[in-house]
Design a protein around this motif. Structure first.
Motif, mmCIF file in Angstrom:
data_model
loop_
_atom_site.group_PDB
_atom_site.id
_atom_site.type_symbol
_atom_site.label_atom_id
_atom_site.label_comp_id
_atom_site.label_asym_id
_atom_site.label_seq_id
_atom_site.Cartn_x
_atom_site.Cartn_y
_atom_site.Cartn_z
ATOM 1 N N SER A 13 43.403 41.122 44.296
ATOM 2 C CA SER A 13 43.190 40.058 45.029
ATOM 3 C C SER A 13 42.005 39.213 44.726
ATOM 4 C CB SER A 13 43.668 40.178 47.044
ATOM 5 O OG SER A 13 43.158 38.863 46.858
ATOM 6 N N PRO A 14 42.456 38.291 44.328
ATOM 7 C CA PRO A 14 40.378 37.421 44.112
ATOM 8 C C PRO A 14 39.283 36.851 44.688
ATOM 9 C CG PRO A 14 42.464 36.287 42.935
ATOM 10 C CD PRO A 14 42.959 37.334 43.390
ATOM 11 N N ASP A 15 40.399 37.190 46.531
ATOM 12 C CA ASP A 15 39.890 37.458 47.755
ATOM 13 C C ASP A 15 38.979 38.456 47.910
ATOM 14 O OD1 ASP A 15 40.440 34.072 47.594
ATOM 15 O OD2 ASP A 15 42.313 35.536 48.581
ATOM 16 N N SER A 16 39.044 39.274 47.754
ATOM 17 C CA SER A 16 38.001 40.416 47.415
ATOM 18 C C SER A 16 38.366 41.519 46.857
ATOM 19 C CB SER A 16 39.010 41.427 49.451
ATOM 20 O OG SER A 16 40.572 41.242 48.720
ATOM 21 N N LEU A 17 37.573 41.108 45.683
ATOM 22 C CA LEU A 17 37.015 41.648 44.549
ATOM 23 C C LEU A 17 36.183 42.912 44.962
ATOM 24 C CD1 LEU A 17 37.225 38.901 41.674
ATOM 25 C CD2 LEU A 17 38.501 40.769 42.530
ATOM 26 N N PRO A 18 36.476 44.572 44.463
ATOM 27 C CA PRO A 18 35.405 45.282 44.328
ATOM 28 C C PRO A 18 34.654 44.841 43.527
ATOM 29 C CG PRO A 18 37.903 45.989 44.107
ATOM 30 C CD PRO A 18 37.778 44.667 44.038
ATOM 31 N N GLU A 19 33.080 45.508 43.879
ATOM 32 C CA GLU A 19 31.480 45.096 43.639
ATOM 33 C C GLU A 19 31.851 45.549 41.781
ATOM 34 O OE1 GLU A 19 28.071 46.315 44.705
ATOM 35 O OE2 GLU A 19 28.886 45.569 46.624
ATOM 36 N N SER A 20 32.337 46.329 41.465
ATOM 37 C CA SER A 20 33.250 46.830 39.514
ATOM 38 C C SER A 20 34.299 45.719 39.207
ATOM 39 C CB SER A 20 33.566 48.282 40.199
ATOM 40 O OG SER A 20 34.787 47.780 40.515
ATOM 41 N N VAL A 21 34.654 45.350 39.960
ATOM 42 C CA VAL A 21 35.519 44.013 38.997
ATOM 43 C C VAL A 21 35.412 42.904 38.748
ATOM 44 C CG1 VAL A 21 38.323 43.150 39.418
ATOM 45 C CG2 VAL A 21 37.583 45.129 40.420
ATOM 46 N N HIS A 22 35.717 42.606 37.465
ATOM 47 C CA HIS A 22 34.837 41.475 37.359
ATOM 48 C C HIS A 22 36.451 40.313 36.378
ATOM 49 C CE1 HIS A 22 30.904 42.332 37.722
ATOM 50 N NE2 HIS A 22 32.013 44.140 36.596
ATOM 51 N N ILE A 23 36.012 39.010 36.932
ATOM 52 C CA ILE A 23 36.951 38.276 36.685
ATOM 53 C C ILE A 23 36.806 36.349 36.017
ATOM 54 C CG2 ILE A 23 39.868 36.707 36.871
ATOM 55 C CD1 ILE A 23 40.075 38.544 39.456
ATOM 56 N N SER A 24 37.612 36.436 34.392
ATOM 57 C CA SER A 24 36.874 35.326 33.770
ATOM 58 C C SER A 24 38.563 34.401 33.061
ATOM 59 C CB SER A 24 36.491 35.911 32.707
ATOM 60 O OG SER A 24 36.799 37.016 31.582
ATOM 61 N N ASP A 38 34.597 48.609 36.075
ATOM 62 C CA ASP A 38 33.230 49.236 35.356
ATOM 63 C C ASP A 38 33.368 50.201 35.660
ATOM 64 O OD1 ASP A 38 32.165 46.271 34.470
ATOM 65 O OD2 ASP A 38 30.758 46.370 36.756
ATOM 66 N N ASP A 39 33.995 51.065 36.201
ATOM 67 C CA ASP A 39 34.519 52.436 36.307
ATOM 68 C C ASP A 39 35.836 52.666 37.031
ATOM 69 O OD1 ASP A 39 34.251 51.155 39.666
ATOM 70 O OD2 ASP A 39 31.887 51.537 39.484
ATOM 71 N N ASP A 40 36.562 53.699 37.352
ATOM 72 C CA ASP A 40 37.629 54.189 38.054
ATOM 73 C C ASP A 40 37.433 54.502 39.980
ATOM 74 O OD1 ASP A 40 38.623 54.657 35.478
ATOM 75 O OD2 ASP A 40 37.254 56.838 35.808
ATOM 76 N N SER A 41 36.512 53.102 39.911
ATOM 77 C CA SER A 41 37.027 53.533 41.475
ATOM 78 C C SER A 41 37.774 52.828 42.115
ATOM 79 C CB SER A 41 35.082 53.112 42.001
ATOM 80 O OG SER A 41 35.243 51.692 41.859
ATOM 81 N N GLY A 47 44.821 51.292 41.616
ATOM 82 C CA GLY A 47 45.851 52.286 40.341
ATOM 83 C C GLY A 47 45.221 51.402 38.531
ATOM 84 N N LYS A 48 44.709 50.507 39.245
ATOM 85 C CA LYS A 48 43.684 50.757 37.637
ATOM 86 C C LYS A 48 42.060 51.241 37.781
ATOM 87 C CE LYS A 48 47.143 47.867 36.981
ATOM 88 N NZ LYS A 48 48.416 48.631 35.616
ATOM 89 N N GLY A 49 41.976 52.364 36.170
ATOM 90 C CA GLY A 49 40.785 52.376 35.778
ATOM 91 C C GLY A 49 39.735 51.584 35.515
ATOM 92 N N ARG A 50 38.808 52.057 34.617
ATOM 93 C CA ARG A 50 38.051 51.751 34.163
ATOM 94 C C ARG A 50 38.047 50.867 32.909
ATOM 95 N NH1 ARG A 50 34.525 52.991 29.718
ATOM 96 N NH2 ARG A 50 35.170 55.153 30.067
ATOM 97 N N GLY A 51 38.617 49.598 32.512
ATOM 98 C CA GLY A 51 39.061 49.778 31.382
ATOM 99 C C GLY A 51 38.914 47.505 31.324
ATOM 100 N N ARG A 52 39.212 47.077 30.263
ATOM 101 C CA ARG A 52 40.063 45.825 30.019
ATOM 102 C C ARG A 52 41.280 45.684 30.195
ATOM 103 N NH1 ARG A 52 37.103 43.586 25.194
ATOM 104 N NH2 ARG A 52 38.007 41.817 25.352
ATOM 105 N N TYR A 53 41.618 44.077 30.923
ATOM 106 C CA TYR A 53 42.920 43.821 31.502
ATOM 107 C C TYR A 53 43.218 42.672 31.154
ATOM 108 C CZ TYR A 53 42.910 48.388 33.508
ATOM 109 O OH TYR A 53 43.048 49.742 33.939
ATOM 110 N N ILE A 54 43.607 42.352 30.225
ATOM 111 C CA ILE A 54 43.916 40.688 29.751
ATOM 112 C C ILE A 54 45.324 40.027 29.647
ATOM 113 C CG2 ILE A 54 43.499 39.143 27.263
ATOM 114 C CD1 ILE A 54 41.593 41.436 26.596
#
Length: 280
Positions: A13-24, A38-41, A47-54
């Motif tokens: 949810s873009p309205d409640s992003l964890p600190e480790s999640v970034h959207i562009s 940024d991490d596996d938190s 259900g998504k771990g560290r990495g890039r999702y495009i």
């Protein structure tokens, strides 16, 4: 997590992003959203771990679209940024006999395989400019008794590719994304996860090489459709089913062709758009 989807875009949810999640966002032919974790938190929550999702969203994946060349070139550019240099193994995941699950095998069949080509003569020197690519579509465990991950791991151990590109059909929650959306990720894939048919994951941890996953949503479950139309919470004890578009055969053919087109352009920069179009 009470949601059946393989798309990171639908899990966050873009309205409640964890600190480790970034959207562009970016894109021309596609509306492209990149989610970087940024991490596996977030594994337990989304259900998504560290990495890039495009995620690439378009109105149509058809080769008859006016901006088809721009679409394939933009897809190739996004793929190129994820794929390392070196030999590549393209693995089509899924069952070619079940149309909503056939995107992987149909894509693999259209990928330009070059590992067997040689450049022993002057006339064949062009082959030296091509990246060594292998293609595999080994079916599903119900057909072979072998997990896809087991088969691909064995082939990868023999070929020693720099990376594996795994192509599979996905599940989503928004019916407008069926056949119009492509997800790329450098985290690998868990086949069947979106339809609760969990299999061994295809990841660097399992295969020993980086895994770039490419997928297109082809199914959505009935509970999700009812919830999106009514806004009401569904009793999970009620019977459920997976639903696919009426024109799924055409959708699968067009999506697999576009993905294969993008993969060929990304892996073989010596080839032009016209060169690759001549393969189909």
């Amino acid at each position: 997590m009470d949601i059946r989807t393989d798309l990171a875009l639908e899990s966050i949810s873009p309205d409640s992003l964890p600190e480790s999640v970034h959207i562009s966002t970016r894109g021309r032919a596609f509306r492209i959203t990149e989610i970087t974790i940024d991490d596996d938190s977030c594994l337990d929550t989304i259900g998504k771990g560290r990495g890039r999702y495009i995620t690439l969203e378009g109105s149509s994946l058809s080769r008859f679209a006016e901006d088809y060349q721009s679409m394939t070139e933009e897809l190739a550019a996004e793929l190129s940024a994820l794929v390392p240099e070196g030999d590549i193994l393209v693995a089509g995941i899924g069952n070619n006999d079940i149309t909503p699950d056939a995107i992987g095998p149909q894509t693999a069949a259209k990928v330009l395989a070059t590992r067997h080509l040689s450049c022993d003569t002057v006339e064949e020197e062009f082959f030296a400019s091509l990246r060594r690519v292998s293609s595999l579509a080994g079916g599903v465990m119900g057909q072979t008794g072998i997990e896809s991950a087991e088969l691909i791991r064995a082939v990868a151990a023999e070929l020693r590719p720099a990376a594996v590109i795994a192509v599979d059909a996905l599940a989503c929650t928004d019916i407008s994304r069926l056949g119009t959306t492509i997800q790329l990720t450098d985290t690998g894939i868990s086949p069947g996860n979106g339809v609760s048919n969990h299999r061994i994951e295809l990841s660097e941890k399992v295969l020993g090489v980086p895994v770039i996953a490419v997928g297109v949503p082809t199914v959505v479950d009935m509970h999700t459709i009812v919830r999106s139309l009514t806004g009401k919470k569904i009793n999970r004890e009620l019977p459920n089913m997976m639903v696919t578009p009426r024109d799924i055969d055409r959708l699968t053919e067009r999506a697999s062709q576009l993905i294969a087109f993008g993969i060929n352009l990304a892996l073989q920069p010596a080839l032009s758009f016209e060169d690759v179009r001549g393969l189909f």
